[in-house]
Motif scaffolding. Structure first.
Motif, PDB file in Angstrom:
ATOM      1  N   THR A 137      79.441  73.783 -39.714  1.00 14.27           N
ATOM      2  CA  THR A 137      78.537  72.468 -39.879  1.00 14.27           C
ATOM      3  C   THR A 137      79.381  71.354 -40.393  1.00 14.27           C
ATOM      4  O   THR A 137      79.572  71.666 -41.796  1.00 14.27           O
ATOM      5  CB  THR A 137      77.435  72.769 -40.391  1.00 14.27           C
ATOM      6  N   PHE A 142      67.457  60.589 -41.762  1.00 13.28           N
ATOM      7  CA  PHE A 142      66.757  61.960 -41.367  1.00 13.28           C
ATOM      8  C   PHE A 142      65.315  61.693 -42.043  1.00 13.28           C
ATOM      9  O   PHE A 142      65.432  62.038 -43.258  1.00 13.28           O
ATOM     10  CB  PHE A 142      67.125  63.293 -41.189  1.00 13.28           C
ATOM     11  N   HIS A 198      65.972  69.969 -42.195  1.00 13.21           N
ATOM     12  CA  HIS A 198      66.418  71.008 -41.916  1.00 13.21           C
ATOM     13  C   HIS A 198      67.449  70.708 -40.974  1.00 13.21           C
ATOM     14  O   HIS A 198      67.145  70.276 -39.787  1.00 13.21           O
ATOM     15  CB  HIS A 198      65.501  72.192 -41.453  1.00 13.21           C
ATOM     16  N   VAL A 199      68.943  71.072 -41.185  1.00 11.90           N
ATOM     17  CA  VAL A 199      70.006  70.875 -40.483  1.00 11.90           C
ATOM     18  C   VAL A 199      70.507  72.468 -40.253  1.00 11.90           C
ATOM     19  O   VAL A 199      71.014  72.996 -41.336  1.00 11.90           O
ATOM     20  CB  VAL A 199      71.172  70.028 -41.146  1.00 11.90           C
ATOM     21  N   PHE A 242      69.018  62.375 -46.221  1.00  6.27           N
ATOM     22  CA  PHE A 242      68.270  63.311 -45.875  1.00  6.27           C
ATOM     23  C   PHE A 242      66.907  63.450 -46.651  1.00  6.27           C
ATOM     24  O   PHE A 242      67.114  63.711 -47.837  1.00  6.27           O
ATOM     25  CB  PHE A 242      69.028  64.676 -45.932  1.00  6.27           C
ATOM     26  N   THR A 276      63.661  68.163 -38.385  1.00  6.48           N
ATOM     27  CA  THR A 276      64.280  69.380 -38.142  1.00  6.48           C
ATOM     28  C   THR A 276      65.287  69.506 -36.836  1.00  6.48           C
ATOM     29  O   THR A 276      65.118  69.229 -35.716  1.00  6.48           O
ATOM     30  CB  THR A 276      63.438  70.598 -37.794  1.00  6.48           C
ATOM     31  N   LEU A 277      66.516  69.901 -37.116  1.00  7.88           N
ATOM     32  CA  LEU A 277      67.715  69.949 -36.237  1.00  7.88           C
ATOM     33  C   LEU A 277      68.120  71.425 -35.946  1.00  7.88           C
ATOM     34  O   LEU A 277      68.365  72.105 -36.912  1.00  7.88           O
ATOM     35  CB  LEU A 277      69.091  69.172 -36.746  1.00  7.88           C
ATOM     36  N   LEU A 323      70.169  72.824 -45.638  1.00 10.95           N
ATOM     37  CA  LEU A 323      71.567  72.659 -44.702  1.00 10.95           C
ATOM     38  C   LEU A 323      72.338  73.760 -44.601  1.00 10.95           C
ATOM     39  O   LEU A 323      72.776  74.535 -45.510  1.00 10.95           O
ATOM     40  CB  LEU A 323      72.303  71.584 -45.302  1.00 10.95           C
ATOM     41  N   ILE A 366      77.057  65.760 -37.751  1.00  7.54           N
ATOM     42  CA  ILE A 366      76.529  64.654 -37.793  1.00  7.54           C
ATOM     43  C   ILE A 366      77.234  63.276 -38.253  1.00  7.54           C
ATOM     44  O   ILE A 366      78.335  63.870 -39.207  1.00  7.54           O
ATOM     45  CB  ILE A 366      75.342  64.780 -39.135  1.00  7.54           C
ATOM     46  N   CYS A 411      75.632  72.306 -36.458  1.00  3.57           N
ATOM     47  CA  CYS A 411      75.520  70.689 -36.518  1.00  3.57           C
ATOM     48  C   CYS A 411      76.675  69.920 -36.766  1.00  3.57           C
ATOM     49  O   CYS A 411      77.419  70.435 -37.650  1.00  3.57           O
ATOM     50  CB  CYS A 411      74.244  70.376 -36.862  1.00  3.57           C
ATOM     51  N   ILE A 446      79.026  67.336 -41.896  1.00  2.00           N
ATOM     52  CA  ILE A 446      78.130  65.943 -42.279  1.00  2.00           C
ATOM     53  C   ILE A 446      79.099  64.780 -42.645  1.00  2.00           C
ATOM     54  O   ILE A 446      79.954  65.259 -43.548  1.00  2.00           O
ATOM     55  CB  ILE A 446      77.000  66.313 -42.940  1.00  2.00           C
ATOM     56  N   THR A 490      65.356  70.125 -49.032  1.00  2.00           N
ATOM     57  CA  THR A 490      65.802  70.079 -47.777  1.00  2.00           C
ATOM     58  C   THR A 490      67.065  71.263 -47.637  1.00  2.00           C
ATOM     59  O   THR A 490      67.550  71.901 -48.572  1.00  2.00           O
ATOM     60  CB  THR A 490      66.973  68.661 -47.731  1.00  2.00           C
TER      61      THR A 490
END
Length: 263
Positions: free
Chosen positions: A105, A131, A118-119, A113, A136-137, A94, A125, A123, A107, A92
C-alpha cells in the motif's frame, strides 16, 4: 536527536530519524522506519514493515500498518509506504498490501486523513489529497493527486479516482471517477466538474477547455468511448487528454446519467 517517551514501546530494530517525537504508550514495530521530524502521538501504533517519511504527524490512537483485513492474507511479507508531511488523525487505520495486489500500500506526500478514515490493502494514493472523517477505501483503490473525499463515504474495491476529483460526503462510490470531476449520491454519479478545485489549481483557459470536454463526453448523449476517442484525437490540452484516456481505460465504468443527443 529523537524524543521518545519512557512509556512508549519501540522495538529493537526500528529505524528512528532525527527529531522524531514518540508519545507515551505509543508502539513502534521492529521493522518500522520513521523519517526525520515525524511525530507519533500518545497510544498510536506503528505496526509491521511500515515506512513513514519526514515531518508526518500521527495522532493519538491511529493504527498504521496492521495486517490487512483480507481473509486471503496468510502472514506473507507486505509493506506500507507513506511519504512526507502526511497528517494522520485520531483512530485512522492504514493497512499494508497483500500478495494479490503486489504486497504494497503506497501513500504519497502532503495528504490529510481525518479521524476514523480507513485505507485498506493495496491502495495507491497520490499527493495533496484530503479524506474527511470516516471516509473508507476498500482494497486496491487508486486515488490521484489533489482528490477530496467527503466524510462517511465508502469507496468500492478496485475503483480509480482521477486527479483533482471530488467525491461528496455521505456518497457511496462503486465506479471510476475521471480526473477533474465531481461525484455525489448513493450510488454516486457525476454532477459536473470540480470547479472550485480546478480554479484553485489550473488556469482559466484550461478550465474552460475542460468544461467543453465534459459536456461533449457526458451531456451530448453520444456513446461515451466514441466521444472520448474523437475528443482525444483533436485535443491540445493535456488535461483534456488525461480525461479522455481515463474514460477509455476504465474497467469499472463511469457513473453518469445518460442523456439524449441534443443535436
Amino acid at each position: 536527536m529523537a524524543a521518545i517517551s519512557e512509556l512508549a514501546v519501540v522495538e529493537e530494530g526500528a529505524e528512528i530519524g532525527e527529531g522524531v517525537e514518540i508519545g507515551p504508550f505509543a508502539y513502534v514495530s521492529a521493522k518500522a522506519k520513521i523519517g526525520d521530524r515525524t511525530t507519533i502521538g500518545q497510544c498510536a501504533r506503528i505496526d509491521g514493515d511500515t515506512t513513514i517519511g519526514e515531518e508526518c504527524r500521527i495522532f493519538s490512537h491511529a493504527v498504521v500498518g496492521s495486517i490487512p483485513q483480507d481473509l486471503k492474507f496468510h502472514g506473507e511479507e507486505v509493506k506500507l509506504i507513506i511519504g512526507d508531511r502526511n497528517t494522520i488523525r485520531e483512530f485512522t487505520l492504514l493497512n499494508p498490501g497483500t500478495e494479490g495486489g503486489g504486497g504494497v500500500t503506497k501513500i504519497g506526500n502532503d495528504n490529510l486523513f481525518m479521524g476514523y478514515v480507513h485505507v485498506a490493502h493495496d491502495c495507491i494514493i497520490g499527493d495533496r489529497c484530503i479524506f474527511a472523517n470516516a471516509a473508507t477505501l476498500a482494497g486496491h483503490v487508486e486515488v490521484g493527486n489533489g482528490v477530496v473525499v467527503g466524510g462517511m463515504t465508502p469507496i468500492h474495491q478496485f475503483v480509480k479516482i482521477g486527479d483533482l476529483a471530488m467525491i461528496a460526503g455521505a456518497s457511496a462510490l462503486s465506479q471510476d471517477i475521471p480526473p477533474y470531476c465531481l461525484a455525489e449520491g448513493n450510488r454516486a454519479v457525476l454532477r459536473g466538474l470540480n470547479l472550485t478545485g480546478l480554479r484553485r489549481n489550473l488556469p482559466r483557459e484550461t478550465v474552460n477547455e475542460l468544461r467543453v470536454a465534459y459536456k461533449e463526453l457526458f451531456e451530448r448523449g453520444k456513446p461515451l468511448k466514441e466521444a472520448a476517442e474523437a475528443l482525444l484525437a483533436g485535443a491540445e490540452s493535456e488535461e483534456v487528454k488525461a480525461m479522455c484516456r481515463f474514460v477509455l481505460e476504465t474497467k469499472r465504468g463511469i457513473p453518469y446519467e445518460r442523456m439524449k443527443d441534443d443535436k
